[in-house]
Design an enzyme around this catalytic site. Structure first.
Site, short mmCIF file in Angstrom:
data_model
loop_
_atom_site.label_atom_id
_atom_site.label_comp_id
_atom_site.label_asym_id
_atom_site.label_seq_id
_atom_site.Cartn_x
_atom_site.Cartn_y
_atom_site.Cartn_z
N CYS B 14 56.89 8.99 30.71
CA CYS B 14 56.51 10.23 30.99
C CYS B 14 55.03 10.91 30.45
O CYS B 14 54.56 10.01 29.93
CB CYS B 14 57.49 11.32 30.13
N GLY B 42 53.99 8.59 35.23
CA GLY B 42 55.26 8.78 35.93
C GLY B 42 55.27 8.99 37.44
O GLY B 42 54.59 10.19 37.41
N ASN B 117 58.11 13.18 26.29
CA ASN B 117 57.58 11.71 26.55
C ASN B 117 58.14 11.00 25.10
O ASN B 117 57.66 11.28 24.22
CB ASN B 117 56.17 11.79 26.63
N GLY B 118 59.09 10.26 25.56
CA GLY B 118 59.43 9.22 24.32
C GLY B 118 60.69 8.74 24.54
O GLY B 118 61.25 8.89 25.60
N CYS B 255 51.69 3.57 19.81
CA CYS B 255 51.99 2.58 20.71
C CYS B 255 50.94 1.82 21.14
O CYS B 255 50.06 2.48 21.91
CB CYS B 255 52.82 3.07 22.12
N TYR B 261 47.38 -0.74 28.68
CA TYR B 261 47.82 -0.47 30.03
C TYR B 261 48.27 0.82 30.36
O TYR B 261 47.78 1.68 31.50
CB TYR B 261 49.00 -1.19 30.25
N SER B 302 43.83 -1.78 35.83
CA SER B 302 43.78 -1.75 34.52
C SER B 302 43.05 -3.06 33.82
O SER B 302 42.50 -3.00 32.76
CB SER B 302 45.05 -1.76 33.66
N ASP B 364 44.11 -9.88 33.31
CA ASP B 364 45.13 -8.99 33.58
C ASP B 364 45.51 -8.45 32.42
O ASP B 364 45.53 -8.84 31.46
CB ASP B 364 46.14 -9.51 34.69
N ASP B 365 46.56 -7.14 32.49
CA ASP B 365 46.96 -6.71 31.34
C ASP B 365 48.29 -7.12 30.86
O ASP B 365 48.62 -7.02 29.59
CB ASP B 365 47.07 -5.27 31.56
N CYS B 401 61.52 -2.60 24.12
CA CYS B 401 60.87 -1.37 23.44
C CYS B 401 61.84 -0.20 23.59
O CYS B 401 62.49 0.15 24.32
CB CYS B 401 59.77 -0.92 24.41
N CYS B 456 57.11 -4.63 20.76
CA CYS B 456 57.55 -5.44 21.98
C CYS B 456 56.71 -6.72 22.13
O CYS B 456 57.31 -7.81 22.59
CB CYS B 456 57.20 -4.86 23.09
#
Lengths: 476, 476, 476, 476
Positions: B14, B42, B117-118, B255, B261, B302, B364-365, B401, B456
Site C-alpha cells: 500500500c 500498489g 499501509n502495513g 523495513c 526495492y 530498481s 538486480d534487487d 514477512c 525476511c
C-alpha cells in the site's frame, strides 16, 4: 491531454508491423506484441488487420495498444495466415479515429490493407492525377493516396507485385510500407530510405516485418536484414523474394533523428545500434562542449544513453538525475493548474542526492519550445544544483520536416527566433551546447557508409518539397 | 494477468496520502497526483475520500489511478477541506474491489475514513475481543479492525485524538495510517516504524501526508519531516500538533527492503535517500563480490542505481543493459504461449551493443522464484554476453514477512530450497553474489542511527508473530 | 446476441435524419433525439455527422443511440449549421463498425456525408462502371456506390444539386437519402418511393428531414409534407426548393410492410396513419378469418393495434395478453440454455388472468421461421388458454426483398416450405389466418390513391432485380 | 439524469431474488434473468452474491442489470449452490454504489448476504441499541441494521434460523428479506406483509424466491405460494420448512400501490392478479367518474390496463393514445432545453389518428407534481383532442410512505397544496376524477379477504411511524 504531452517533444508519426505465416493460426496476438514494442512510435491510435483465406477482418481505434486491444477484440480477429498492424501519432480531435490505420479496402474484388510510416511529398499531385482519372478520395491521408495508386495499377495488371512496383515509381517522399493482399504481404521502402524497415524470421518459419528490430525481438523473431532503400520484398507461399529495381536510384537519406530520439535504443537500424549512436552523441558533445562539472545526468528516457557517453568521454561521473513516473496514460488535469510546464514534475522528479551541491551536466535530445527545458533546469537548481550545463544531442531545429514527423517551421521552434545564447538564458542554464551538424552523419558510425537526412537542422532536402506546406500537411 | 506480474517480484501492499486545507477547494486532483506518484506501492486498486464540511464522498475501484479516476469521477468528488487516498496491491479475484481503501464509515453519527499501509500482527486477537463486545466485521481486512478499534474508543471518549491514541496502544505490527474525521486528519505510525510516513506543507498552507516524499514533490509540497515511530500527528484548524506518548517505546524497525526495492529512488525515508542506499548496496556488493568483467548493467528499474554504485566502486564501466517497455497496463496473453517466463522479453529487451562479447555484471534487487532471473541471464547470453555475474542487492529471502508485503514462506522462495551455488546453476549465471546481511543496516547510512527490520532475511522478528500465518494472512 | 433477436422478426435496415439551420448552434442533440425516435428502424449501429462552416466532424459506432452518444461525444461534435444522422440494422461481426453510416467523404476539395435507407438493385453494374472509370471502392456497401455516383457527377458540374439529379437518373432500387454538402442538405427519394421520407420545420425555422414523422415530433418540428417518390428537395440559405424531374416517372411502390410492422404507429407515411393501417389490418382479418373466441390479444408491440381492430370488428373483447420486458439491451445468454426459443418468455410473459380458460385470438404481424410463434402459442396454452386462433396481419413471406429489408428467400421462411395448414400444426394453433394479399393495398386507406410494393408476398417486383442475389446482398 | 425520470412517478425501492439448488451449478445467470424481470422495481443499482460451498463472491454496481452484468462478470461469479440478487431504486450521487445490495458480510467466521425490499420504522432505535452493545455501523442503510440484528442474534445462538426469528421479533416496518447463510437461504416477510414475496420451484428441483411471480416465470419456475406476512421460510439441504410464529400477530397491510402501479401486471400478489386489479380500477373509475367521450386511452405502461377496464365498463371504445419509446437508458440532455417537461414527448408521442377530433378519457395511475400530467394533456390537445377527461386509478397522494417507496410529504405533492378542481385546471383537463379511497381495498378482489396499507392516501398507518421523518429517511 495526454501525460506524454507534458514533455515538449517532436513526434514520430507511425510504426508498422506485419506477419506472414503459411499456417492458419492466431496471429493477432503476435501483432499485438509487435505493436506494443513499437508503441513509442505512436500513441494516439492503433489497428490490426488480418487476412483469413481472403476474408479481411480489422479493428482500429484511438488509444494505446493495451487499451484498444482487449482480449475480446483480439479474439474476434480469429485465426489467419497474414496480419498487419500500425501505431500512429496524430493530432487530437474526433476525426482521429477516421485516420487510424490500417487503411483497409474490403471490396469483394479488391481486398487490400495498407500500413504506412512516412509522408509523401507529391501527394497533392498524385491525388489530382487520380481524381482526374476518376478516383474519389474519402480522406486527405497519404495512406489513402498510396492505396489508390496501387489499386489503379492493379486495374491494369491484376498482379499485385507489379502494382506495388508501379506505385513505387510514382510515390515521392518518405514511406515504409506493408501491403496485405489476398495471397501475400509486400513490404517496401522509399528510394531514400527515410524511415526504417526490416524483417525477421520466427522459429516456426513465419516472417515478420517491422519498423524496428525491437519488435522482432518481442515476438522472438530473429533479424534477417534491413529492407533496402527502394527495395520491395514479397512474402507469400513461395517464400521471400526481393525486387531491387528502385534501389540505388536516389541518395540515401535515412532520418538521423531516428538515431537521436525516435527509435528504441535496443533497436538496430541499417546495421547500427541506436544505443551506440546515442553514446557517440554524448561523446561528441563532451569533446566539443566540455564542462567543468561534478556529475552528468540525462533526461529520461532518451537522454540517458548520451549522458553515459558524455560521462565516459569526459570522465565526469554519471548519475541518476531524475526519476520518471512510469505510469503513463490518460491523466486528470486540475482545472486550477497554471500551465502544463508546472506539471513536468509529476512525470519527472529530480534525485536530490545526485545533484545537490553539484555542478551538473544535463543531457537531453532536443529543445523544441524551450519551456520544458527551462522547467527541468529549474527543478535541478531547486534541488541544489550549483550549475546546470545543458548539452543537446542534436543541432537546433530550424526547418520543417516533410518526411513523417511533426517538426514544423511554426513559431514555436525556439531556435528559429533566438540565438544559442538567448536560448541558454531563456532556459536558465549556465552553459548550453548543441551537437555540431558536422557530427550528425557520424552518429551511427564513423564508416560513413550511409547517407542521412538532416534537413530539419540544415534545410538541405533530398527531394522536392511539397506544394502545400506548413500546417496544411497535417490537415484532416 | 497484469504485465507487471511477468517480472517475478515481491510486492509492497500500500501507499497512503492525505491533505488538510483550511479552505474548501478542489483537493481530489491533488490526491490524484499524490497517488499517481505512489503508484509503484500498489497497482491493483485505489481510492479517494473527501470530507466536505462533514459530508463524506468517496470512490474506489480496481485499476490504476489513471484508469479509475476519470475527469468525471474526480469532478463528482467536488470541493472539500480534507481528503485521503490509497493505492493497494492485492491478490486477484472479484472481491478485490471490496478490499479497496479508504475504508469509509459513513454513518451519520460516526464518520471516518481510514487508509492504511502495513499489516497487524494481533488482528485476530483484536477481532475476537471486538466481536465479544458486539462488533460485527464485514471483511477480514486489518483496516476494518483498525477502524473498529478507533470507533470503539470513540464511544468512550468522543475525542478522536484520544481514540486514536487508545488504538495505538492496542494495535501491534506494522501500520502507517491516516484517519480522516469530521474536523481533522490524524496520521500515525506504529512504534517500530515499519512503514514510512512523512508530511509536508504546500505553498498555500495546506498540509500533506504521504508514504514517501516523492508524493510531496508531486504536489509541490515542501518536506517538513518524517513522522516518528509511535508518533501521532494531528492536522486541524489549529494547525499541526504531535503526540509522542508511544515514541521510543519499542525497537525501531524500519523495513530495510523499502530502501532496496519498494520505495522510489527520489524519495527520502527517515532522512536517508533511497537512491543513495541503492548506490551503497552496489558498492557493498562490489566490495564483497567483485567480478572480472567488462561492463556493469542493472535490471530496470530498481537495479539501475545499484549497478551505478557497483560500477563506481569497481571501476568497471556502467552500461545500459536492457530497455524496458514503458507502456504498462492490461495486456493480452496469448492462449498459446508456453509460460509467462517466455514473455519477459516483451517487457525487457537486452541492448546487444552493450553486452555482446562482454563479461557482464548484472545487478538486480532480489531473486524470488528464480525463473525470471534465469530468463534474464539467458537473454544476455543470447545477446552475446560471454559471462554473466549476477549480483543481488539483498540477501536471499528465507522467512515470511508479517508487516505488509507478500514475502511468504511458501514453497516458491528459491532460497528456502537451494544453496547459493544451486541457485547460480539454476539461473545459469557464471557467478552469483547476494548482499551480506551484515551490510543491511548500513545501506541507508554508515551512522547506524536507525534500526531496521531484516526479518525476511534473518528470521529475527521484533514483534510477536501472528497466530494465523502463511497463506491465511492474505485471505479475503 | 441481442435480446431483440429472441423474437424472430424481419428487419428494416435503416433510418435517416437531417437538420438544416441557418444559425450555428448545437444540432447534434437534436439529431440524437431524432435518431432516438427512429431507433426501431435499426439497433446495430448509429452515427452523426455535422458540418460546421465546411468542417465536417462525425462519430459512428455499433450500439444503440443512447449507448454510442455519451455527453462527451455529443459535446465533441460542437456547434454546426447542418447535421445528418443514421441508425442501422446490420449483420453481426467486427466489420459492422466499418459499415456504420454516415459515409463521410472528408477530402479537402470534396466534402460530403451521406445517409441512406434502402437498397440499390443496380449496385453491381454501377460499381463496375465506376471502377472502369477509375473509382476505387473500399467497401461493398450501396451507400459508398451512391456517394461515388454523386462525386463523379460533381467532377463534371461542381454543382451539387445537378450532381444529385444526375445520380437519381442512374440509381435503381430503393433509396431515401440525405446528402450533406458544404453549403446545403439535399434529400431525395427513389422514383418508386419504396422507403418513407418527409420533412418538417422547427419553431426556430430550422428544417428537419426524417424517415418517419415520429422523429419530427421528437424535436418539436411540425410536419410539412412527405417527399414525393422521385423528388429531390434542397435545404440551404435560400430556403427550401424542390426538383420533381423524376417524379411520376415510375410506378409508385411504397413498402407495404412499413405500415404492417416497420414504422412506428404514431407516424404517418404518405399521409396515412400507420396506427390506422394496423387497425384496418385487424378488421380485415376479423372479416375474413373470424373466430369463435372470448378474447383478442396482440403480440407486443406491433400486434397490439391490429388486435384492437380485430376486437372492434368482431365484437370479441380486447385484452392484454402479454407483458413485454421493456429493459432492452445486451443480455447474458446462459451457456447451458437449450435454445433461444426457450428464452422468449424472458421478453414476453403471458397474463394469466386474460387468457386462462379462454378461447384466444392471437394477433401478430408475421411468421418468419415459426419457432417464436410456436413458443408464444405454447405460453398461452400453458397459461390456460383453451384455444389459440392465430391471425397474422400480413400474407405469408414467400419471396426475397431487394429494397432494404432482410426478408430473404432463405430456407428459414416457413411459408416457402409449408402450407398454411402445416404451419398451423407446427405452431400448435387451433386455427391460423393470414391477411389476404388482396387487402394489402387497402391497408393504409380505401382510396387506393397510392401504389405499394408487395413483392415479398406476391413475387411481383416493380424494378429489375439485382444480378447478385441472396446472401451476397448482405456481404461485406 | 435518466430518461425514466422524465415521467414524474413515485418509485418502488427494491426487488429481491434468491435461488437454492442442491447441486453446484451456474446460478448467476438465473439470478440475472430473475432480476431482469424485476427491473421495474429499481433501475439505479443491482447486485448478485453467490455462495459456493461457503465461499461468497459478489458483484454490485450502479446501472441496469443488463449494463452491470456483462458475460465476464457473470462468468467470474462461477458455480454455486445458492445465490441472491437485488435491484434498487435510489437517489443519485456518488455514494449510490456504496448502498447497492446485497449487503455481504464476508468475514471468515460470519458469512451472510442480505437483500431487502422495504423500510424499517424503528431503524434508529435498533441502531442505537446495537451501538450501545458495541456495533459499528458503516452506513445508514436499513439493510445494514437488519444484518447486524441477525449477526448479533447469531452470537448467542449460532443457529441462523433462530437468529432470523429473533430479528423478526425486533424489526418493525416493511421488509421482504432473503438471507443467504453458509448452508441455507432464509426468506422472511414482515408481520404486516407490506411488500410482496413468494417462492416457486424449478423443473430441476431448485427453489426460487422473488418479489413477484413474473420473476419465477422468467426462470421457468412454477409458483408454489406467497410467503405469509410474518412467515419465515428456510431452504436448505433438508428441503423447505416454514416458521409461522409471527404470522397473524399484526394487521395485514399489503401496499395497495403495488397493485396500482409498482408491480408488473403479469404478476400475482397474494393470489390476486395485478392486471385484474388494474382492470377493476378502471371499472370503478368508470362507475364513479363517467365521461361523455369517444375514446379511452391509457398512459403507458401502467395506465393501459385500467383504460381497458374503463372502456369495458363504460362502453366507450379503447384506443392506443400514445406510443412510448422503448429504448431506455442513459440519455443526453441538451444544455439548452428549457425543462424536462418539454421532453416528455421524447418518451411519449400521441397517436393523432386515435385522438384527433375526439373527446378523450385519459387514464393514468397517479399525479405526483402535476407537471407531467399537464404536458400529456397538452400533447393530446395539440394532437386535436376536443376534450380530455383525466381519470386516475388512485386517490390523491396526501401522506408520506414509511414502507419503502419515495412518496414523501414534500412540497411537490400537488394534492397537498391544491383541491381537485385546482389540479384539474393546473393540468388543463376538462374533468378530473381520482379513485375513491373506499374502493382501494376492493381493487384486488371483492372478497375483502386481505388487508391493505393505504396510508399514503388516507394517513392511517398500521405501525408506529419513524422518529426521523421526511428527507432524512433517504439520507446516504
Amino acid at each position: 491531454m495526454k501525460m506524454a504531452d507534458f514533455l515538449d517533444k517532436v513526434h514520430e508519426e507511425c510504426g508498422v508491423f506485419g506477419i506472414y505465416s503459411n499456417e492458419r493460426s492466431f496471429l493477432a496476438p503476435k501483432v499485438y506484441y509487435g505493436l506494443y514494442a513499437l508503441q513509442h512510435r505512436g500513441q494516439e491510435s492503433c489497428g490490426i488487420a488480418v487476412n483469413d483465406s481472403g476474408v479481411f477482418r480489422y479493428y482500429k481505434d484511438t488509444g494505446l495498444v493495451s487499451e484498444v486491444f482487449t482480449n475480446d477484440i483480439i479474439g474476434s480477429l480469429g485465426q489467419s495466415q497474414m496480419a498487419v498492424g500500425h501505431v500512429r501519432y496524430g493530432t487530437t480531435g474526433s476525426s482521429d479515429r477516421a485516420n487510424a490505420q490500417p487503411i483497409v479496402i474490403n471490396h469483394n474484388i479488391n481486398k487490400m490493407a495498407t500500413v504506412h510510416n512516412g509522408n509523401l511529398t507529391n501527394a497533392v499531385q498524385l491525388r489530382e492525377q487520380l481524381e482526374k482519372s476518376g478516383a474519389i478520395f474519402q480522406t486527405t491521408s497519404d495512406t489513402e493516396v498510396i492505396s489508390f495508386v496501387v489499386s489503379h495499377a492493379l486495374l491494369e495488371s491484376e498482379d499485385s507485385e507489379k502494382a506495388v512496383l508501379s506505385a513505387l515509381g510514382k510515390l515521392d517522399g518518405a514511406y515504409s510500407l506493408i501491403f496485405m493482399f489476398r495471397d501475400k504481404l509486400v513490404a517496401a521502402r522509399d528510394r531514400h530510405g527515410y524511415r526504417p524497415l526490416c524483417y525477421g524470421k520466427c522459429p516456426d518459419g513465419s516472417f515478420v516485418i517491422a519498423s524496428e528490430t525491437c519488435a522482432l525481438d518481442a515476438v522472438d523473431a530473429s533479424f534477417v536484414r534491413d529492407i533496402l532503400p527502394g527495395e520491395m520484398v514479397v512474402f507469400d507461399s513461395d517464400g521471400v523474394r526481393s525486387d531491387k529495381s528502385f534501389c540505388f536510384t536516389a541518395k540515401e537519406a535515412m532520418c538521423i533523428f531516428e538515431y537521436i530520439y525516435f527509435a528504441r535504443p535496443d533497436s538496430k537500424i541499417d546495421g547500427y545500434s541506436v544505443h551506440n549512436a546515442r553514446l557517440r552523441a554524448g561523446e561528441f558533445l563532451a569533446k566539443e562542449h566540455p564542462a567543468d562539472a561534478d556529475v552528468v545526468v540525462g533526461v529520461p528516457d532518451s537522454g540517458i544513453d548520451a549522458a553515459i557517453g558524455y560521462s565516459r568521454y569526459s570522465g565526469i561521473p554519471y548519475g541518476i538525475g531524475f526519476i520518471k513516473n512510469k505510469y503513463i496514460g490518460r491523466t486528470f488535469i486540475s482545472p486550477g493548474q497554471k500551465s502544463r510546464e508546472d506539471k513536468v514534475r509529476i512525470k519527472l522528479n529530480p534525485v536530490f542526492q545526485t545533484v545537490s551541491g553539484k555542478r551538473v551536466v544535463l543531457v537531453d535530445d532536443s529543445i523544441v519550445r524551450g519551456t520544458t527545458s527551462a522547467r527541468i533546469v529549474k527543478l535541478l537548481k531547486d534541488a541544489g544544483a550549483l550549475e546546470v550545463h545543458v548539452r543537446i544531442t542534436a543541432p537546433p531545429f530550424m526547418h520543417p520536416c516533410y518526411y513523417g514527423t511533426d517538426i514544423d517551421s511554426r513559431e514555436n521552434l525556439i531556435a528559429c527566433k533566438h540565438t544559442v545564447d538567448e536560448i541558454r538564458d531563456i532556459i536558465g542554464a549556465d552553459s548550453l551546447g548543441f551537437l555540431n551538424t558536422g557530427f550528425l552523419s557520424r552518429l551511427p558510425s564513423d564508416d560513413m557508409a550511409h547517407g542521412y537526412c538532416t534537413a530539419c537542422f540544415t534545410g538541405v532536402y533530398d527531394t522536392d518539397i511539397p506544394l502545400v506546406r506548413g500546417k496544411d500537411r497535417f490537415e484532416s
